[in-house]
Design an enzyme around this catalytic site. Structure first.
Site, PDB file in Angstrom:
ATOM      1  CD  GLN A 130      -1.465  -0.028   3.611  1.00 37.46           C
ATOM      2  OE1 GLN A 130      -2.232  -0.996   3.591  1.00 37.46           O
ATOM      3  NE2 GLN A 130      -1.525   0.908   4.544  1.00 37.46           N
ATOM      4  CE  LYS A 185       4.303  -1.132  -5.011  1.00 34.10           C
ATOM      5  NZ  LYS A 185       4.563  -1.400  -6.451  1.00 34.10           N
ATOM      6  CG  ASP A 235      -1.028  -3.533 -14.414  1.00 29.78           C
ATOM      7  OD1 ASP A 235      -2.043  -3.821 -15.081  1.00 29.78           O
ATOM      8  OD2 ASP A 235      -1.053  -3.389 -13.177  1.00 29.78           O
TER       9      ASP A 235
END
Length: 545
Positions: free
Chosen positions: A128, A143, A278
């Site tokens: 997260q 992060k 991604d």
């Protein structure tokens, strides 16, 4: 450099507690209960697989997202369904965030950060992110890896291997894919994604590859504060790439953004061989007129040979040249599962190209087309390089981005234009003329030998010394027809033999008789009639295989 920075620079990528063996019994019971409730032992459909994964929790969601990348292993419908998995999960407590940071640095967080926002900006299955401010004044993003995630995922992979053995061997997913192989691949990819030092390397390489592209940006990496479990980078504000209303209000041209986005992505694939795997809207922002690429945990690679063959495939698509596409596919293939049926592959690729008829490349949806080709490869037992499976996922996301920004932009057309531009830019006229001159010389030299070569062949033929080797291949329908023809000829000869022998017997006065005919003659006529009837029925009842 303080103690925390030194620890960050030397912290290797290892699990939080490599000696720890999590207790699996309670988790196994929970997994078994979920599998039973969803009746997976009767078969696993794409939708059912997605629902089960969501119920199993965050680590399985991450595994499902990685599985969606593997269009070379999983059928298209499963990959499409797994891409619907929501990456947002319940945030871990802020106390765990601090614990991971301080354990990773070996010092208090306040030695490096002036402040850390306790409210996360986003929480996924592996990590997260939180806003923070360095003691040197820079606004950053931290992060942070989920506490205990390595051990949890390791345990869950082991349990999944057990669950796979319980699935029925017929019907559902197990009938079309080797699930144990999929799990091994998932764990390999997951371990790489959990190593934030690898992501830091990716960020630096991506920045180097795009340093000369004026409209592309990458967050600044704070390498000295980055470890295998904590990644620190520049905070990126700006606008989401799909926030079309805000972009237009601030004077941005959506068509220009879409065109530049696609052009840069094709550059990453064709020119760099290192691309973002991604590229969903959450990983793309617009700031100060630049497209900012973030989250480099999932990147794809293609070597020079693979890029060249991919270029050949795009040219074959543009020209509707089935042979060119087929040759590119076969050159890229991994034949560990056995050699494919080239005739069947050619037919499958021809069927795909024929769906578009005479459509120009500008009318082709490259993501759908790519997935159709991947399906044809799976059908023909062809395994693709890992980079191409990542590309399939990336192209699907890019099509989704374009649908939001500028639906009229076509990726295939831009790809074709960039390939042509790259070819002309790198084209060496001197070298080309040199090769052409050499080819012309060799062709002339070989042509001069033709008369003597033909003379030698004719002499060998007249002397009975020449041999011709032929390898004949037939289609399945033709082979079936030939077999049936030979069978019918043989059976027909038996019928003729029965009729002739029975007729000869009927000319004699042999006893016993039936209906005035010798018994053997009567039986011969009857057998011939039964065989003829059988042939007529089989002719109308059977179809080519």
């Amino acid at each position: 450099m303080n103690h925390a920075e030194e620890k960050a620079n030397n912290n290797p990528a290892v699990p939080e507690n490599p000696e720890k063996k999590p207790d699996s019994s309670s988790r196994l019971k929970e997994i078994t209960q979920i599998l039973l409730e969803n009746k997976v032992f009767r078969g696993v459909t794409p939708e059912k697989l997605r629902i089960v994964i969501e119920e199993l929790g965050p680590t399985y969601i991450k595994l499902g997202q990685i599985m969606s990348l593997h269009s070379d292993i999983l059928p298209k419908e499963y990959c499409t369904e797994l891409m619907k998995l929501n990456s947002e999960v319940t945030p871990m407590p802020f106390s765990d965030v601090i614990s991971v940071i301080e354990t990773s640095y070996g010092d208090r967080w306040s030695e490096i950060f002036e402040s850390i926002d306790p409210v996360s900006l986003g929480s996924a299955s592996i990590a997260q992110v939180h806003r923070a401010r360095l003691k040197t004044g820079e606004n950053v993003i931290i992060k942070v890896q989920r506490k205990g995630i390595y051990d949890t995922m390791s345990r869950d992979i082991r349990l999944l291997h057990r669950a796979v053995r319980l699935l029925p061997s017929i019907g559902g997913l197990k009938n079309v894919v080797d699930l144990s192989q999929v799990l091994d691949e998932l764990w390999s990819v997951a371990q790489e994604e959990m190593n934030f030092l690898k992501e830091a390397d990716n960020m630096e390489e991506f920045a180097r590859c795009n340093s000369d592209v004026a409209f592309v940006g990458v967050p600044t990496l704070y390498r000295r504060y980055t470890t295998s479990q904590v990644l620190v980078m520049e905070y990126i504000d700006g606008f989401s790439i799909t926030d079309t209303e805000a972009l237009q209000k601030n004077g941005y041209d959506l068509h220009e953004i879409g065109a530049k986005l696609v052009d840069n992505y094709i550059k990453q694939v064709i020119n760099d061989g290192f691309f973002h795997a991604d590229p969903h809207p959450g990983n793309l922002r617009i700031r100060d007129g630049k497209i900012i690429w973030i989250d480099m945990g999932m990147m794809g690679r293609l070597n020079e040979r693979e890029r060249g063959l991919l270029t050949e495939a795009v040219k074959g698509i543009a020209d509707h040249d089935v042979s060119r596409v087929e040759n590119a596919v076969l050159s890229l293939a991994d034949f560990r599962k056995g050699k494919p049926d080239r005739e069947q592959l050619y037919q499958d690729l021809r069927d795909i190209l024929q769906r578009y008829g005479d459509t120009d490349i500008a009318g082709i949806d490259i993501a759908d087309f790519f997935m159709d080709v991947m399906d044809a490869m799976k059908k023909n037992r062809i395994t693709m390089p890992h980079g191409l499976t990542m590309l399939a996922r990336g192209l699907t996301h890019m099509e989704g981005d374009l649908a939001e920004i500028s639906p009229d932009i076509n990726m295939a057309e831009i790809a074709s234009q960039r390939i042509q531009a790259s070819y002309l830019k790198s084209f060496d006229w001197k070298e080309a003329l040199s090769h052409s001159g050499q080819d012309l010389f060799y062709a002339a030299r070989d042509a001069a030998k033709l008369p003597s070569l033909m003379s030698r062949i004719m002499k060998e033929y007249l002397n009975g010394q020449s041999r011709v080797n032929l390898e004949l291949k037939t289609s399945k329908n033709l082979a079936w027809l030939m077999r049936k023809l030979v069978q019918n000829i043989v059976i027909g000869m038996w019928v003729v033999a029965l009729l002739i022998s029975s007729s000869i017997l009927c000319l004699t006065d042999m006893h016993p008789k039936i209906l005035g005919m010798p018994l053997l003659g009567f039986l011969g006529y009857s057998a011939a009639g039964v065989i003829v009837l059988f042939l007529v029925i089989r002719h109308f009842a059977t179809k080519p295989k």
